[in-house]
Design a protein around this motif. Structure first.
Motif, PDB file in Angstrom:
ATOM      1  N   VAL A 230      47.881  46.255  40.642  1.00 13.15           N
ATOM      2  CA  VAL A 230      48.042  44.802  40.662  1.00 13.15           C
ATOM      3  C   VAL A 230      47.024  44.248  41.652  1.00 13.15           C
ATOM      4  CG1 VAL A 230      49.610  42.888  41.167  1.00 13.15           C
ATOM      5  CG2 VAL A 230      50.506  44.996  40.147  1.00 13.15           C
ATOM      6  N   LEU A 231      46.208  43.329  41.181  1.00 12.71           N
ATOM      7  CA  LEU A 231      45.208  42.674  42.032  1.00 12.71           C
ATOM      8  C   LEU A 231      45.627  41.228  42.235  1.00 12.71           C
ATOM      9  CD1 LEU A 231      42.243  44.033  39.997  1.00 12.71           C
ATOM     10  CD2 LEU A 231      42.612  44.578  42.377  1.00 12.71           C
ATOM     11  N   ASN A 232      45.926  40.877  43.445  1.00 13.92           N
ATOM     12  CA  ASN A 232      46.278  39.481  43.735  1.00 13.92           C
ATOM     13  C   ASN A 232      45.020  38.665  43.999  1.00 13.92           C
ATOM     14  OD1 ASN A 232      49.093  39.570  43.472  1.00 13.92           O
ATOM     15  ND2 ASN A 232      49.291  40.508  45.477  1.00 13.92           N
ATOM     16  N   HIS A 233      45.153  37.363  43.899  1.00  9.94           N
ATOM     17  CA  HIS A 233      44.093  36.407  44.280  1.00  9.94           C
ATOM     18  C   HIS A 233      42.859  36.479  43.392  1.00  9.94           C
ATOM     19  CE1 HIS A 233      46.552  36.093  47.855  1.00  9.94           C
ATOM     20  NE2 HIS A 233      46.342  37.371  48.115  1.00  9.94           N
ATOM     21  N   ILE A 234      43.012  36.778  42.106  1.00  9.90           N
ATOM     22  CA  ILE A 234      41.827  36.977  41.267  1.00  9.90           C
ATOM     23  C   ILE A 234      41.029  35.698  41.030  1.00  9.90           C
ATOM     24  CG2 ILE A 234      42.674  39.083  40.183  1.00  9.90           C
ATOM     25  CD1 ILE A 234      43.391  37.412  37.706  1.00  9.90           C
ATOM     26  N   TYR A 235      41.613  34.539  41.308  1.00 13.69           N
ATOM     27  CA  TYR A 235      40.868  33.278  41.173  1.00 13.69           C
ATOM     28  C   TYR A 235      40.811  32.502  42.480  1.00 13.69           C
ATOM     29  CZ  TYR A 235      40.855  34.026  36.157  1.00 13.69           C
ATOM     30  OH  TYR A 235      40.659  34.551  34.905  1.00 13.69           O
ATOM     31  N   SER A 236      41.030  33.176  43.610  1.00 13.74           N
ATOM     32  CA  SER A 236      41.022  32.465  44.893  1.00 13.74           C
ATOM     33  C   SER A 236      39.628  32.010  45.298  1.00 13.74           C
ATOM     34  CB  SER A 236      41.634  33.331  45.992  1.00 13.74           C
ATOM     35  OG  SER A 236      40.843  34.486  46.210  1.00 13.74           O
ATOM     36  N   SER A 237      38.591  32.633  44.741  1.00 12.15           N
ATOM     37  CA  SER A 237      37.212  32.247  45.030  1.00 12.15           C
ATOM     38  C   SER A 237      36.317  32.757  43.898  1.00 12.15           C
ATOM     39  CB  SER A 237      36.750  32.858  46.363  1.00 12.15           C
ATOM     40  OG  SER A 237      36.658  34.270  46.243  1.00 12.15           O
ATOM     41  N   GLN A 238      35.085  32.275  43.871  1.00  9.94           N
ATOM     42  CA  GLN A 238      34.125  32.757  42.881  1.00  9.94           C
ATOM     43  C   GLN A 238      33.898  34.263  43.056  1.00  9.94           C
ATOM     44  OE1 GLN A 238      32.793  31.106  40.275  1.00  9.94           O
ATOM     45  NE2 GLN A 238      31.865  33.037  39.658  1.00  9.94           N
ATOM     46  N   GLU A 239      33.838  34.705  44.320  1.00  7.14           N
ATOM     47  CA  GLU A 239      33.654  36.135  44.590  1.00  7.14           C
ATOM     48  C   GLU A 239      34.799  36.979  44.026  1.00  7.14           C
ATOM     49  OE1 GLU A 239      33.120  37.000  48.724  1.00  7.14           O
ATOM     50  OE2 GLU A 239      30.940  36.950  48.492  1.00  7.14           O
ATOM     51  N   MET A 240      36.026  36.496  44.167  1.00  7.25           N
ATOM     52  CA  MET A 240      37.165  37.259  43.646  1.00  7.25           C
ATOM     53  C   MET A 240      37.181  37.262  42.122  1.00  7.25           C
ATOM     54  SD  MET A 240      38.703  38.943  45.871  1.00  7.25           S
ATOM     55  CE  MET A 240      40.153  39.430  44.939  1.00  7.25           C
ATOM     56  N   SER A 241      36.730  36.170  41.510  1.00  9.50           N
ATOM     57  CA  SER A 241      36.599  36.158  40.049  1.00  9.50           C
ATOM     58  C   SER A 241      35.577  37.201  39.614  1.00  9.50           C
ATOM     59  CB  SER A 241      36.170  34.774  39.555  1.00  9.50           C
ATOM     60  OG  SER A 241      37.181  33.836  39.790  1.00  9.50           O
ATOM     61  N   GLU A 242      34.506  37.330  40.377  1.00  5.61           N
ATOM     62  CA  GLU A 242      33.491  38.352  40.081  1.00  5.61           C
ATOM     63  C   GLU A 242      34.067  39.755  40.244  1.00  5.61           C
ATOM     64  OE1 GLU A 242      30.235  37.413  42.693  1.00  5.61           O
ATOM     65  OE2 GLU A 242      29.896  35.471  41.729  1.00  5.61           O
ATOM     66  N   ALA A 243      34.857  39.958  41.302  1.00  4.60           N
ATOM     67  CA  ALA A 243      35.492  41.265  41.515  1.00  4.60           C
ATOM     68  C   ALA A 243      36.404  41.602  40.331  1.00  4.60           C
ATOM     69  CB  ALA A 243      36.281  41.275  42.823  1.00  4.60           C
TER      70      ALA A 243
ATOM     71  N   ASP B 220      45.405  39.260  32.621  1.00  5.49           N
ATOM     72  CA  ASP B 220      45.140  38.152  33.531  1.00  5.49           C
ATOM     73  C   ASP B 220      46.334  37.208  33.457  1.00  5.49           C
ATOM     74  OD1 ASP B 220      44.316  35.698  34.619  1.00  5.49           O
ATOM     75  OD2 ASP B 220      42.302  35.846  33.780  1.00  5.49           O
ATOM     76  N   THR B 221      47.039  37.018  34.590  1.00 11.65           N
ATOM     77  CA  THR B 221      48.161  36.069  34.634  1.00 11.65           C
ATOM     78  C   THR B 221      47.814  34.860  35.492  1.00 11.65           C
ATOM     79  OG1 THR B 221      49.249  36.973  36.593  1.00 11.65           O
ATOM     80  CG2 THR B 221      49.802  37.987  34.463  1.00 11.65           C
ATOM     81  N   PHE B 222      46.589  34.706  35.829  1.00 11.94           N
ATOM     82  CA  PHE B 222      45.995  33.715  36.717  1.00 11.94           C
ATOM     83  C   PHE B 222      46.311  34.012  38.181  1.00 11.94           C
ATOM     84  CE2 PHE B 222      45.251  29.762  39.016  1.00 11.94           C
ATOM     85  CZ  PHE B 222      43.944  29.525  38.629  1.00 11.94           C
ATOM     86  N   THR B 223      47.554  34.225  38.541  1.00 10.28           N
ATOM     87  CA  THR B 223      47.871  34.529  39.939  1.00 10.28           C
ATOM     88  C   THR B 223      47.510  35.951  40.314  1.00 10.28           C
ATOM     89  OG1 THR B 223      50.144  35.069  39.351  1.00 10.28           O
ATOM     90  CG2 THR B 223      49.715  32.828  40.119  1.00 10.28           C
ATOM     91  N   CYS B 224      47.542  36.839  39.325  1.00 11.02           N
ATOM     92  CA  CYS B 224      47.167  38.231  39.595  1.00 11.02           C
ATOM     93  C   CYS B 224      46.620  38.870  38.326  1.00 11.02           C
ATOM     94  CB  CYS B 224      48.342  39.032  40.151  1.00 11.02           C
ATOM     95  SG  CYS B 224      49.667  39.352  38.978  1.00 11.02           S
ATOM     96  N   GLY B 225      45.955  39.991  38.520  1.00  5.70           N
ATOM     97  CA  GLY B 225      45.464  40.781  37.409  1.00  5.70           C
ATOM     98  C   GLY B 225      46.175  42.118  37.401  1.00  5.70           C
ATOM     99  N   LEU B 226      46.527  42.591  36.232  1.00  6.76           N
ATOM    100  CA  LEU B 226      47.180  43.890  36.085  1.00  6.76           C
ATOM    101  C   LEU B 226      46.218  44.829  35.379  1.00  6.76           C
ATOM    102  CD1 LEU B 226      50.638  42.636  34.756  1.00  6.76           C
ATOM    103  CD2 LEU B 226      49.970  43.055  37.108  1.00  6.76           C
ATOM    104  N   ILE B 227      46.095  46.027  35.923  1.00  8.47           N
ATOM    105  CA  ILE B 227      45.183  47.033  35.384  1.00  8.47           C
ATOM    106  C   ILE B 227      45.997  48.264  34.983  1.00  8.47           C
ATOM    107  CG2 ILE B 227      43.282  48.590  35.972  1.00  8.47           C
ATOM    108  CD1 ILE B 227      42.408  45.692  35.782  1.00  8.47           C
ATOM    109  N   PHE B 228      45.754  48.754  33.749  1.00  5.10           N
ATOM    110  CA  PHE B 228      46.422  49.940  33.235  1.00  5.10           C
ATOM    111  C   PHE B 228      45.355  50.928  32.775  1.00  5.10           C
ATOM    112  CE2 PHE B 228      49.209  46.352  32.655  1.00  5.10           C
ATOM    113  CZ  PHE B 228      50.436  46.814  33.082  1.00  5.10           C
ATOM    114  N   PHE B 229      45.673  52.200  32.850  1.00  4.37           N
ATOM    115  CA  PHE B 229      44.714  53.265  32.548  1.00  4.37           C
ATOM    116  C   PHE B 229      45.154  54.119  31.361  1.00  4.37           C
ATOM    117  CE2 PHE B 229      44.450  52.070  36.958  1.00  4.37           C
ATOM    118  CZ  PHE B 229      43.096  51.890  37.138  1.00  4.37           C
TER     119      PHE B 229
END
Length: 183
Positions: free
Chosen positions: A113-126, A141-150
């Motif tokens: 779980v990645l929090n803050h995916i839209y908190s800044s342009q840099e985090m959007s890039e990450a 993408d849930t806007f508030t966080c990103g979920l990654i599955f493998f």
């Protein structure tokens, strides 16, 4: 970075459970995202997946305290193969570094779980860089966080999902998408 423009773009691109054709993601949305919507999403995810080994990459103890309340039997921050990891930084370099450090320990059913995916342009890039990683099979993408599955059995796919149901919003956005099909 103002969050209004990215949020509007998110809403226009997002869907609800009815726009999802992956059985795994559909079940996650209907049995986790849309249940107990008064709880924060992290709490719902922990209850749904019931992970045992959890890694928290965070600058404060709030996340660990939340985990201990919901999932007291979990082993937290043991650097080994993990079930669930949370990266809770607002800096691109730190987020990418922690993601790369976790990769040797992923399993087929690991979740990040990645929090803050839209908190800044840099985090959007990450977020964009992480989604593109070849080991990532499913990203949500849930806007508030990103979920990654493998999950190796899944085709690589990205979903933009509204984590709460809202009948008025579903009607408006559904009509907009329908209009795009018939115009």
């Amino acid at each position: 970075m103002s969050k209004l423009k990215p949020y509007i773009k998110f809403l226009l691109a997002s869907t609800n459970a009815h726009g999802v054709h992956s059985p795994f993601v559909f079940k996650l949305i209907t049995q986790c995202f849309y249940i107990n919507q008064e709880q924060e999403l992290l709490s719902r995810l922990l209850l749904y997946f019931n992970p045992y080994t959890i890694i928290v990459k965070d600058d404060n103890e709030v996340t660990e305290n939340t985990i201990r309340k919901i999932n007291p039997q979990s082993v937290i921050n043991k650097q080994e193969n993990f079930d669930f990891a949370i990266i809770n930084y607002e800096q691109k370099d730190k987020t990418l570094h922690e993601f790369e450090k976790l990769l040797p320990y992923i399993q087929n059913d690991s979740i990040i779980v990645l929090n803050h995916i839209y908190s800044s342009q840099e985090m959007s890039e990450a977020w964009t860089i992480i989604k593109a990683n070849p080991q990532v099979r499913v990203s949500i993408d849930t806007f508030t966080c990103g979920l990654i599955f493998f999950r190796k059995e899944q085709p690589k796919e990205h979903f933009i999902i509204r984590p709460q149901t809202s009948l008025p919003l579903d009607i408006i956005l559904g009509a907009r998408k329908l209009w795009g099909l018939i115009s």
